[in-house]
Design a protein around this motif. Structure first.
Motif, mmCIF file in Angstrom:
data_model
loop_
_atom_site.group_PDB
_atom_site.id
_atom_site.type_symbol
_atom_site.label_atom_id
_atom_site.label_comp_id
_atom_site.label_asym_id
_atom_site.label_seq_id
_atom_site.Cartn_x
_atom_site.Cartn_y
_atom_site.Cartn_z
ATOM 1 N N VAL A 80 3.656 36.022 -93.246
ATOM 2 C CA VAL A 80 2.957 35.366 -91.715
ATOM 3 C C VAL A 80 1.543 34.522 -92.278
ATOM 4 O O VAL A 80 1.701 33.413 -91.683
ATOM 5 C CB VAL A 80 2.509 36.528 -90.800
ATOM 6 C CG1 VAL A 80 1.679 35.796 -89.710
ATOM 7 C CG2 VAL A 80 3.588 37.450 -90.573
ATOM 8 N N LEU A 81 0.835 34.738 -92.940
ATOM 9 C CA LEU A 81 -0.299 34.037 -93.435
ATOM 10 C C LEU A 81 0.065 32.689 -94.029
ATOM 11 O O LEU A 81 -0.328 31.783 -93.551
ATOM 12 C CB LEU A 81 -1.293 34.844 -94.094
ATOM 13 C CG LEU A 81 -2.029 36.130 -93.677
ATOM 14 C CD1 LEU A 81 -2.911 36.734 -94.656
ATOM 15 C CD2 LEU A 81 -2.615 35.675 -92.458
ATOM 16 N N GLU A 82 1.110 32.768 -94.980
ATOM 17 C CA GLU A 82 1.514 31.491 -95.639
ATOM 18 C C GLU A 82 2.136 30.498 -94.798
ATOM 19 O O GLU A 82 1.989 29.461 -94.676
ATOM 20 C CB GLU A 82 2.600 32.022 -96.801
ATOM 21 C CG GLU A 82 3.226 30.623 -97.452
ATOM 22 C CD GLU A 82 4.103 31.271 -98.481
ATOM 23 O OE1 GLU A 82 5.362 30.675 -98.560
ATOM 24 O OE2 GLU A 82 3.788 32.122 -99.410
ATOM 25 N N LEU A 83 3.185 31.118 -93.817
ATOM 26 C CA LEU A 83 3.625 30.285 -92.640
ATOM 27 C C LEU A 83 2.824 29.519 -91.496
ATOM 28 O O LEU A 83 2.608 28.682 -91.338
ATOM 29 C CB LEU A 83 4.526 31.174 -91.952
ATOM 30 C CG LEU A 83 5.969 31.386 -92.546
ATOM 31 C CD1 LEU A 83 6.753 32.366 -91.629
ATOM 32 C CD2 LEU A 83 6.725 30.070 -92.987
ATOM 33 N N GLN A 84 1.357 30.567 -91.290
ATOM 34 C CA GLN A 84 0.525 30.030 -90.310
ATOM 35 C C GLN A 84 -0.136 28.934 -91.360
ATOM 36 O O GLN A 84 -0.458 28.021 -90.717
ATOM 37 C CB GLN A 84 -0.532 31.061 -90.278
ATOM 38 C CG GLN A 84 -1.450 30.798 -89.098
ATOM 39 C CD GLN A 84 -2.437 32.146 -89.047
ATOM 40 O OE1 GLN A 84 -2.557 33.059 -89.959
ATOM 41 N NE2 GLN A 84 -3.132 32.129 -87.661
ATOM 42 N N ASN A 85 -0.607 29.200 -92.604
ATOM 43 C CA ASN A 85 -1.243 27.947 -93.300
ATOM 44 C C ASN A 85 -0.264 26.727 -93.315
ATOM 45 O O ASN A 85 -0.926 25.579 -93.173
ATOM 46 C CB ASN A 85 -1.640 28.494 -94.633
ATOM 47 C CG ASN A 85 -2.706 29.507 -94.557
ATOM 48 O OD1 ASN A 85 -3.551 29.335 -93.784
ATOM 49 N ND2 ASN A 85 -2.683 30.146 -95.439
ATOM 50 N N GLN A 86 0.939 26.909 -93.428
ATOM 51 C CA GLN A 86 1.656 25.689 -93.490
ATOM 52 C C GLN A 86 1.854 25.088 -91.904
ATOM 53 O O GLN A 86 1.993 23.781 -92.044
ATOM 54 C CB GLN A 86 3.390 25.925 -93.740
ATOM 55 C CG GLN A 86 3.314 26.715 -95.311
ATOM 56 C CD GLN A 86 4.833 27.321 -95.538
ATOM 57 O OE1 GLN A 86 5.667 27.264 -94.541
ATOM 58 N NE2 GLN A 86 5.151 27.334 -96.812
ATOM 59 N N VAL A 87 1.963 25.820 -91.029
ATOM 60 C CA VAL A 87 2.052 25.022 -89.578
ATOM 61 C C VAL A 87 0.608 24.451 -89.613
ATOM 62 O O VAL A 87 0.542 23.302 -89.092
ATOM 63 C CB VAL A 87 1.857 26.184 -88.555
ATOM 64 C CG1 VAL A 87 1.596 25.865 -87.146
ATOM 65 C CG2 VAL A 87 3.396 26.904 -88.576
ATOM 66 N N ARG A 88 -0.647 24.850 -89.743
ATOM 67 C CA ARG A 88 -2.043 24.296 -89.554
ATOM 68 C C ARG A 88 -1.894 23.254 -90.571
ATOM 69 O O ARG A 88 -2.628 22.167 -90.295
ATOM 70 C CB ARG A 88 -3.012 25.200 -90.223
ATOM 71 C CG ARG A 88 -3.245 26.410 -89.350
ATOM 72 C CD ARG A 88 -4.477 27.249 -89.671
ATOM 73 N NE ARG A 88 -4.732 28.439 -88.605
ATOM 74 C CZ ARG A 88 -5.147 29.286 -88.773
ATOM 75 N NH1 ARG A 88 -5.933 29.635 -89.977
ATOM 76 N NH2 ARG A 88 -5.468 30.139 -87.801
ATOM 77 N N LYS A 89 -1.286 23.073 -91.690
ATOM 78 C CA LYS A 89 -1.383 21.769 -92.727
ATOM 79 C C LYS A 89 -0.167 20.878 -91.868
ATOM 80 O O LYS A 89 -0.284 19.735 -92.588
ATOM 81 C CB LYS A 89 -0.879 22.088 -94.056
ATOM 82 C CG LYS A 89 -2.017 23.007 -94.626
ATOM 83 C CD LYS A 89 -1.664 23.272 -96.152
ATOM 84 C CE LYS A 89 -2.447 24.282 -96.850
ATOM 85 N NZ LYS A 89 -2.237 24.760 -97.975
#
Length: 91
Positions: A80-89
């Motif tokens: 989840v954290l990895e996907l969240q960071n991808q969305v933010r970027k």
């Protein structure tokens, strides 16, 4: 009428004193001063830091899902954290 959220925040004494004095000088509330300043700062924030999560749906590829609550089922686990960071970027 817009719904208000209550929150407890810790501010440095010097900041709180400045907010108090500004509110007195403008004849308004400290809450209004804080809200106005935060809105101003948020507007200046780069769009990549304010990106909303969207889902592609038939007829409207940009429907906002930030108000959706629930869960999804996937075939494989994901970070989840990895996907969240991808969305933010914006990836």
């Amino acid at each position: 009428m817009q719904k208000k959220n209550k929150s407890t925040i810790s501010l440095e004494p010097e900041i709180m004193e400045a907010i108090k004095q500004i509110a007195i000088n403008k004849r308004t509330t400290q809450t209004k001063i804080i809200n106005d300043y935060l809105k101003e700062c948020i507007e200046k924030e780069p769009m990549k830091n304010k990106a909303k999560i969207n889902v592609i749906m038939e007829g409207d590829p940009n429907i906002d899902i930030s108000n959706f609550i629930g869960s999804i089922k996937t075939d494989k686990p994901f970070n989840v954290l990895e996907l969240q960071n991808q969305v933010r970027k914006g990836e």
